[in-house]
Motif scaffolding. Structure first.
Motif, mmCIF file in Angstrom:
data_model
loop_
_atom_site.group_PDB
_atom_site.id
_atom_site.type_symbol
_atom_site.label_atom_id
_atom_site.label_comp_id
_atom_site.label_asym_id
_atom_site.label_seq_id
_atom_site.Cartn_x
_atom_site.Cartn_y
_atom_site.Cartn_z
ATOM 1 N N GLU A 67 0.827 -1.202 0.000
ATOM 2 C CA GLU A 67 0.000 0.000 0.000
ATOM 3 C C GLU A 67 0.866 1.259 0.000
ATOM 4 N N ASP A 68 1.934 1.246 0.775
ATOM 5 C CA ASP A 68 2.827 2.404 0.826
ATOM 6 C C ASP A 68 3.594 2.596 -0.476
ATOM 7 N N GLU A 69 3.812 1.513 -1.198
ATOM 8 C CA GLU A 69 4.596 1.603 -2.433
ATOM 9 C C GLU A 69 3.757 1.888 -3.663
ATOM 10 N N GLY A 70 2.435 1.879 -3.544
ATOM 11 C CA GLY A 70 1.634 2.177 -4.728
ATOM 12 C C GLY A 70 0.198 1.728 -4.679
ATOM 13 N N GLY A 71 -0.187 1.056 -3.621
ATOM 14 C CA GLY A 71 -1.591 0.687 -3.482
ATOM 15 C C GLY A 71 -1.832 -0.795 -3.652
ATOM 16 N N ILE A 72 -2.919 -1.274 -3.049
ATOM 17 C CA ILE A 72 -3.308 -2.670 -3.152
ATOM 18 C C ILE A 72 -4.712 -2.761 -3.719
ATOM 19 N N ALA A 73 -4.980 -3.874 -4.379
ATOM 20 C CA ALA A 73 -6.272 -4.101 -5.013
ATOM 21 C C ALA A 73 -7.307 -4.521 -3.974
ATOM 22 N N PRO A 74 -8.594 -4.280 -4.268
ATOM 23 C CA PRO A 74 -9.632 -4.710 -3.326
ATOM 24 C C PRO A 74 -9.543 -6.187 -2.957
ATOM 25 N N ALA A 75 -9.202 -7.050 -3.914
ATOM 26 C CA ALA A 75 -9.106 -8.480 -3.603
ATOM 27 C C ALA A 75 -7.986 -8.748 -2.608
ATOM 28 N N GLN A 76 -6.919 -7.957 -2.651
ATOM 29 C CA GLN A 76 -5.843 -8.127 -1.674
ATOM 30 C C GLN A 76 -6.285 -7.668 -0.282
ATOM 31 N N VAL A 77 -7.075 -6.617 -0.228
ATOM 32 C CA VAL A 77 -7.662 -6.209 1.055
ATOM 33 C C VAL A 77 -8.545 -7.333 1.603
ATOM 34 N N SER A 78 -9.317 -7.964 0.716
ATOM 35 C CA SER A 78 -10.178 -9.069 1.144
ATOM 36 C C SER A 78 -9.364 -10.239 1.675
ATOM 37 N N LEU A 79 -8.217 -10.529 1.055
ATOM 38 C CA LEU A 79 -7.342 -11.583 1.575
ATOM 39 C C LEU A 79 -6.979 -11.316 3.031
ATOM 40 N N GLY A 80 -6.552 -10.079 3.287
ATOM 41 C CA GLY A 80 -6.115 -9.747 4.635
ATOM 42 C C GLY A 80 -7.244 -9.740 5.634
ATOM 43 N N LYS A 81 -8.381 -9.146 5.274
ATOM 44 C CA LYS A 81 -9.499 -9.070 6.209
ATOM 45 C C LYS A 81 -10.051 -10.460 6.500
ATOM 46 N N LEU A 82 -10.237 -11.270 5.462
ATOM 47 C CA LEU A 82 -10.781 -12.613 5.648
ATOM 48 C C LEU A 82 -9.878 -13.443 6.548
ATOM 49 N N ASN A 83 -8.601 -13.483 6.247
ATOM 50 C CA ASN A 83 -7.694 -14.331 7.010
ATOM 51 C C ASN A 83 -7.518 -13.841 8.435
ATOM 52 N N ASN A 84 -7.232 -12.575 8.599
ATOM 53 C CA ASN A 84 -6.818 -12.109 9.921
ATOM 54 C C ASN A 84 -7.960 -12.042 10.917
ATOM 55 N N VAL A 85 -9.153 -11.685 10.460
ATOM 56 C CA VAL A 85 -10.280 -11.685 11.397
ATOM 57 C C VAL A 85 -10.681 -13.119 11.736
ATOM 58 N N ARG A 86 -10.684 -13.980 10.732
ATOM 59 C CA ARG A 86 -11.043 -15.379 10.977
ATOM 60 C C ARG A 86 -10.078 -16.022 11.971
ATOM 61 N N GLU A 87 -8.796 -15.781 11.811
ATOM 62 C CA GLU A 87 -7.816 -16.373 12.726
ATOM 63 C C GLU A 87 -7.866 -15.700 14.093
ATOM 64 N N ALA A 88 -8.133 -14.387 14.121
ATOM 65 C CA ALA A 88 -8.189 -13.687 15.403
ATOM 66 C C ALA A 88 -9.316 -14.223 16.283
ATOM 67 N N ILE A 89 -10.477 -14.448 15.690
ATOM 68 C CA ILE A 89 -11.594 -14.933 16.506
ATOM 69 C C ILE A 89 -11.343 -16.378 16.948
ATOM 70 N N ALA A 90 -10.663 -17.165 16.132
ATOM 71 C CA ALA A 90 -10.305 -18.530 16.536
ATOM 72 C C ALA A 90 -9.310 -18.495 17.695
ATOM 73 N N ILE A 91 -8.359 -17.580 17.647
ATOM 74 C CA ILE A 91 -7.398 -17.441 18.738
ATOM 75 C C ILE A 91 -8.104 -17.024 20.020
ATOM 76 N N ALA A 92 -9.005 -16.062 19.931
ATOM 77 C CA ALA A 92 -9.720 -15.603 21.123
ATOM 78 C C ALA A 92 -10.495 -16.746 21.767
ATOM 79 N N ARG A 93 -11.147 -17.540 20.944
ATOM 80 C CA ARG A 93 -11.940 -18.648 21.489
ATOM 81 C C ARG A 93 -11.046 -19.705 22.124
ATOM 82 N N GLU A 94 -9.912 -20.006 21.500
ATOM 83 C CA GLU A 94 -9.000 -21.004 22.054
ATOM 84 C C GLU A 94 -8.367 -20.512 23.350
ATOM 85 N N CYS A 95 -8.028 -19.233 23.400
ATOM 86 C CA CYS A 95 -7.472 -18.679 24.630
ATOM 87 C C CYS A 95 -8.463 -18.786 25.777
ATOM 88 N N ARG A 96 -9.731 -18.621 25.478
ATOM 89 C CA ARG A 96 -10.746 -18.744 26.521
ATOM 90 C C ARG A 96 -10.692 -20.128 27.161
#
Length: 393
Positions: free
Chosen positions: A315-344
């Motif tokens: 993004e700092d070097e020239g921008g990212i495509a919407p599909a690349q944003v979707s990659l990051g949002k899908l993966n990181n939120v999905r894994e974050a909520i799994a981590i939260a549940r496992e930590c519980r």
């Protein structure tokens, strides 16, 4: 028996700090100190009471320089996308509601004006919003139209030189405390955005209560009942759905980092608890099953961080495509909520109380999982990029 070795923080194993420039690290550390000093001591009570001192926090965050921090000019700091992402990570390590306050202010309301607004609109609103003196909200989602914003029923019609705005928006962060709302509406000429001062007659924003997620956040409905606006209220550079979607991509970028903050806070809490909790006369941390859980969660947190930093660099070097944003949002939120549940599970019954942040993060992430595009929508965005075929209908 072998002596215990000094513990490492989860991200230390990935040495992610070596991938972050000195300036960006300095900004991250400043926001981290703010969260430690201002947010952590009070957030459990805010969450339990379903309240947030949003106006006070907005001014403090404005002085910190994080509102619209990645925008240039008009009182904005003009920092890198990576610095913005790292700030979101630290804010969400405090609470998703606090990060949402900043995201909606900077990446939705301010960005809409900054990218699509007139010079007059920018001069009127952006300096005050950057300082936290004026709060903004972003009205796109409707009661019956979330994943399909093109179907919105909110309408703006011409009446001489004015616009008359009628409709409802739902699940709007900051709505009932906002000084200005960016409202998207159908017109005879495609979807258009409007800058709506919230003291305009016919505008109201009843707060949504009884939430089980994002309790330390202001969530509202927006009601426009024949709201009369001057012709100058329309965002001149936005026509069609691409206008609001460009803003959503900005906010989703912050979530890529932000969700990892919640996950990191959960994992660090679980490690500390497991080291202190005695089970059968041994620390819970000394059992193989506990260590297996911690190792697996550390892998996912680290991989998510590497993905976030890579996307930040792109993004700092020239921008990212919407599909690349979707990659990051899908993966990181999905894994974050799994981590939260496992930590519980590691904290056992203690994990359901507000004494620890884990269940609060898990509940908040239930909202993060579905706002700014559900996981299913992001899967379809990625699928379209891979196949060339749109499968949304």
């Amino acid at each position: 028996m072998a002596r215990p070795t000094p513990p490492l923080s989860p991200l230390h194993l990935f040495d992610t700090d070596s991938l972050i420039g000195e300036d960006d690290r300095s900004i991250r550390d400043t926001v981290r100190r703010f969260v430690d000093d201002r947010i952590r001591p009070e957030v459990a009570q805010w969450y339990e009471s379903g309240s947030l001192p949003a106006r006070d926090l907005a001014q403090e965050l404005g002085r910190l320089g994080v509102l619209g921090m990645h925008l240039e000019g008009y009182g904005c700091a003009g920092m890198s996308a990576t610095a913005y992402g790292l700030a979101c990570l630290e804010l969400e390590a405090g609470d998703s509601g606090v990060r949402s306050l900043v995201s909606v202010q900077g990446s939705l309301a301010m960005f809409a004006i900054w990218k699509h607004g007139s010079e007059e609109q920018k001069q009127e609103w952006l300096p005050r919003m950057a300082a936290g003196e004026a709060i903004g909200c972003f009205g796109l989602t409707e009661p019956d139209f979330g994943s399909n914003p093109a179907g919105m029923r909110t309408r703006a019609r011409r009446d001489g030189d004015d616009w008359i705005l009628t409709g409802n928006k739902m699940w709007i962060t900051n709505g009932s405390i906002a000084d200005v709302a960016i409202v998207w509406a159908q017109t005879d000429d495609r979807i258009r955005g409007f800058v709506v001062p919230t003291d305009t007659p016919g505008f109201s924003a009843p707060e949504i209560t009884r939430k089980l997620s994002l309790r330390a956040s202001v969530t509202s409905e927006l009601v426009m009942d024949e709201v009369r606006l001057p012709g100058s209220a329309m965002l001149p550079e936005a026509a069609g759905l691409s206008g609001p979607l460009s803003c959503l991509n900005e906010a989703r970028f912050g979530i890529i980092f932000g969700a990892l903050g919640a996950a990191r806070d959960c994992l660090e809490t679980a490690v500390a608890y497991a080291r202190e909790r005695m089970i059968f006369d041994r620390p819970l941390a000394s059992y193989q099953l506990t260590q297996a859980k911690l190792a697996d969660m550390t892998l996912e947190l680290g991989k998510g961080m590497l993905l976030a930093l890579h996307l930040g660099r792109l993004e700092d070097e020239g921008g990212i495509a919407p599909a690349q944003v979707s990659l990051g949002k899908l993966n990181n939120v999905r894994e974050a909520i799994a981590i939260a549940r496992e930590c519980r599970t590691i904290l056992g019954a203690a994990g359901i109380t507000t004494e620890y942040p884990v269940m609060r993060h898990a509940n908040n992430l239930e909202s993060v999982l579905t706002y700014e595009g559900t996981s299913e929508v992001h899967q379809l965005v990625i699928g379209q990029a891979l196949t060339g075929e749109a499968a949304f209908r």
